[in-house]
Design an enzyme around this catalytic site. Structure first.
Site, PDB file in Angstrom:
ATOM      1  N   SER A 178     -42.332 -75.417  37.792  1.00 25.95           N
ATOM      2  CA  SER A 178     -41.109 -75.680  35.991  1.00 25.95           C
ATOM      3  C   SER A 178     -41.020 -74.978  35.635  1.00 25.95           C
ATOM      4  O   SER A 178     -40.529 -74.487  34.760  1.00 25.95           O
ATOM      5  CB  SER A 178     -42.365 -76.946  35.309  1.00 25.95           C
ATOM      6  OG  SER A 178     -43.317 -75.487  34.947  1.00 25.95           O
ATOM      7  N   LYS A 180     -40.381 -67.966  28.852  1.00 26.17           N
ATOM      8  CA  LYS A 180     -40.205 -69.645  29.221  1.00 26.17           C
ATOM      9  C   LYS A 180     -40.417 -69.778  28.042  1.00 26.17           C
ATOM     10  O   LYS A 180     -41.093 -69.982  27.514  1.00 26.17           O
ATOM     11  CB  LYS A 180     -41.431 -70.290  30.762  1.00 26.17           C
ATOM     12  CG  LYS A 180     -41.954 -71.956  30.729  1.00 26.17           C
ATOM     13  CD  LYS A 180     -42.431 -71.925  31.703  1.00 26.17           C
ATOM     14  CE  LYS A 180     -42.867 -73.381  32.263  1.00 26.17           C
ATOM     15  NZ  LYS A 180     -44.102 -73.646  32.993  1.00 26.17           N
ATOM     16  N   SER A 188     -46.310 -73.906  39.359  1.00 24.33           N
ATOM     17  CA  SER A 188     -45.238 -73.822  38.302  1.00 24.33           C
ATOM     18  C   SER A 188     -45.052 -72.141  38.837  1.00 24.33           C
ATOM     19  O   SER A 188     -43.700 -71.943  37.691  1.00 24.33           O
ATOM     20  CB  SER A 188     -45.252 -74.464  37.334  1.00 24.33           C
ATOM     21  OG  SER A 188     -45.002 -75.741  37.319  1.00 24.33           O
TER      22      SER A 188
HETATM   23  N1  GLN Z   1     -45.081 -79.501  39.919  1.00 22.91           N
HETATM   24  C1  GLN Z   1     -46.501 -79.268  39.108  1.00 22.91           C
HETATM   25  C2  GLN Z   1     -46.398 -80.590  38.257  1.00 22.91           C
HETATM   26  O1  GLN Z   1     -44.810 -81.042  38.212  1.00 22.91           O
HETATM   27  C3  GLN Z   1     -47.036 -78.616  39.112  1.00 22.91           C
HETATM   28  C4  GLN Z   1     -46.201 -78.819  37.435  1.00 22.91           C
HETATM   29  C5  GLN Z   1     -46.791 -77.081  36.866  1.00 22.91           C
HETATM   30  O2  GLN Z   1     -47.781 -76.307  36.955  1.00 22.91           O
HETATM   31  N2  GLN Z   1     -47.188 -77.024  35.500  1.00 22.91           N
HETATM   32  O3  GLN Z   1     -47.739 -81.547  37.599  1.00 22.91           O
END
Ligand code: GLN
Length: 484
Positions: free
Chosen positions: A150, A75, A174
């Site tokens: 994400s 990532k 995410s």
């Molecule tokens: N969807 C959640 C957010 O936007 C979690 C994102 C994540 O786990 N990095 O904060």
């Protein structure tokens, strides 16, 4: 070759059925062939092949480490020396990291080849990969729907067979949510299990690195590589790392699986519920005992998270000021104007929204009402899990309330987007380990994931439970049509 597990690829390399150069080239070709998925931000064939060449030399000498010669995608939130590390933001679009994150160092030490940097939501804020400065990533199961986020680029890449495995990070879901939406195994370890050093910070008290793989066995292999104490991360936990592969085959007879009633209520799609319930039946056949548990404060997790995560983000992202590295606005009148223009132009809409919410929640006069209150809720949510784990050994439920949604469907409705993580966020707030594994397919043909939640540092058990399930089912082995 593109649906093989790490263990299978490793064996093929050792038995000299193919070289790491060939393997790496094959994945690079496939990344190119399916570039329309937009799963990668940076691919650098020359660099990857140079690493593969070194791996091949080691293999010839019989000096192979666990991952020697295996290409792994990372990532684009992990700092990688000499590679662009953008966090999918315009703010870092020109940032070449001068050092490796601890996770990257560990993969290198284990012999893995860096295959490329995957697309993601900007600064890991999102559940659909649509907030990326580099454009949305597509889901290979249906290229008109999101892969989740994400870590959506990592998920899309592994699901389409563009990489055998990939890293991700999980602040509120995410890793698990994209794993669910792309038919993968996703593991978010306990907070403190994997070093955050060199992993670009979003919400430091919640962020945790982990993996997206085809199988639980692969996740165990990779956790063996990634886990462990790191003096450079002050929240890294100093406790022994077991061999996560050693207990995969353990019998789960008598295992108590807790089903939280709050995870099966309103908002959950009937199809997801049905498939998770079918999986529960499978676990019964394996000898597990099902118990009802309750997580009474879980409905407060999303609001609690959306105070705490933005608060931490607003502080963490203060460093992007155009002074030392990253983007700087071209025209400005003085220092303050430079800051203002740099940050206005460098950050996308969702990131700005979080910075504003976080700054507000931390401001004098509102701190007690929002931030402090949310901290108290966080404790209550952690206590709920503690109580539930007195009655069970693992908790099982859905990962996400629905299957993957259409690209564009929720991007203008932040609250609808935030609700994707309703079942995953409580786990981050409590700091517990969580996994998502494939549980079948809905009528629309899209994959459904189920979530396993464990006690602190009980990753070995989660992997064991997931592995046993994967031995009696084949959902995880299915590849999207057109990518076989
Ligand atoms: N969807 C959640 C957010 O936007 C979690 C994102 C994540 O786990 N990095 O904060």
């Amino acid at each position: 070759m593109f649906n093989k597990t790490l263990t299978e690829l490793s064996a093929a390399l050792r038995e000299k059925q193919l070289s790491s150069m060939e393997l790496t080239q094959a994945f690079l070709d496939r990344i190119d062939k399916y570039s329309a998925l937009n799963a990668f931000i940076t691919v650098d064939a020359e660099r990857s092949l140079a690493e593969a060449r070194v791996a091949d030399e080691r293999l010839v000498k019989g000096k192979a480490a666990p991952l020697t010669g295996i290409p792994v995608a990372h990532k684009d939130i992990f700092c990688t020396e000499g590679w662009l590390t953008t966090c999918a933001s315009k703010m870092l679009a020109n940032f070449v990291s001068p050092y490796d994150a601890t996770v990257i160092e560990k993969f290198k030490a284990a012999g893995a080849v860096l295959l490329g940097k995957t697309n993601m939501d900007e600064f890991a804020m999102g559940s659909s990969n649509e907030t990326s400065y580099f454009g949305p990533t597509k889901n290979p199961w249906d290229t008109t729907v999101v892969p989740g986020g994400s870590s959506g680029g990592s998920a899309s890449a592994v699901a389409a067979g563009l990489a055998p495995a990939a890293t991700g990070t999980d602040t509120g879901g995410s890793i698990r949510q994209p794993a669910a939406l792309c038919n993968l195994t996703g593991l978010k370890p306990s907070y403190g299990r994997v070093s955050r050093y060199g992993m670009i910070a979003f919400a430091s008290s919640l962020d945790q690195g982990g993996v997206l793989t085809r199988t639980a066995e692969d996740a165990a292999v990779l956790l063996n590589v990634m886990a462990g104490f790191d003096p450079r991360d002050s929240t890294s936990v100093d406790r022994p790392v077991p061999d996560y592969t050693a207990t995969l085959d353990h019998d789960i007879k008598g295992l108590r699986i807790g089903l939280p009633e709050e995870y099966f209520g309103e908002g959950l799609s009937q199809e997801v519920a049905r498939l998770v319930e079918t999986a529960v039946e499978e676990f019964k056949k394996l000898g597990a005992k099902i118990v009802e548990v309750s997580l009474p404060n879980s409905n407060l997790a999303v609001p609690c998270y959306y105070v705490l995560a933005p608060a931490e983000a607003s502080s963490n992202l203060a460093r992007y000021d155009g002074v030392r590295y990253g983007f700087r606005a071209e025209e400005y009148s003085d220092l303050l104007d430079m800051y203002r223009k740099t940050r206005s132009q460098g950050f996308g809409a969702e990131v700005k929204r979080r910075i504003m919410i976080g700054t507000y929640a931390l401001s004098a006069g509102y701190y007690d009402a929002y931030y402090l209150k949310a901290q108290k809720l966080r404790r209550l949510i952690a206590e709920d899990f503690k109580q539930a784990f007195e009655m069970c050994d693992v908790i099982l439920g859905p990962t996400a309330p629905t299957t993957a949604f259409k690209i564009g469907a929720k991007i203008d409705d932040p609250v609808a987007m935030y609700l994707n993580d309703i079942y995953t966020i409580p786990v981050n707030l409590a700091g517990l380990p969580g996994m998502s594994i494939p549980a079948g397919f809905a009528a629309d043909g899209l994959p459904v994931g189920m979530q396993l939640i464990g006690r602190y540092f009980d990753e070995a058990r989660l992997l064991n439970v997931a592995h046993r399930y994967q031995q009696v089912t084949d959902w995880h082995a299915r590849m999207p049509e057109g990518f076989d």
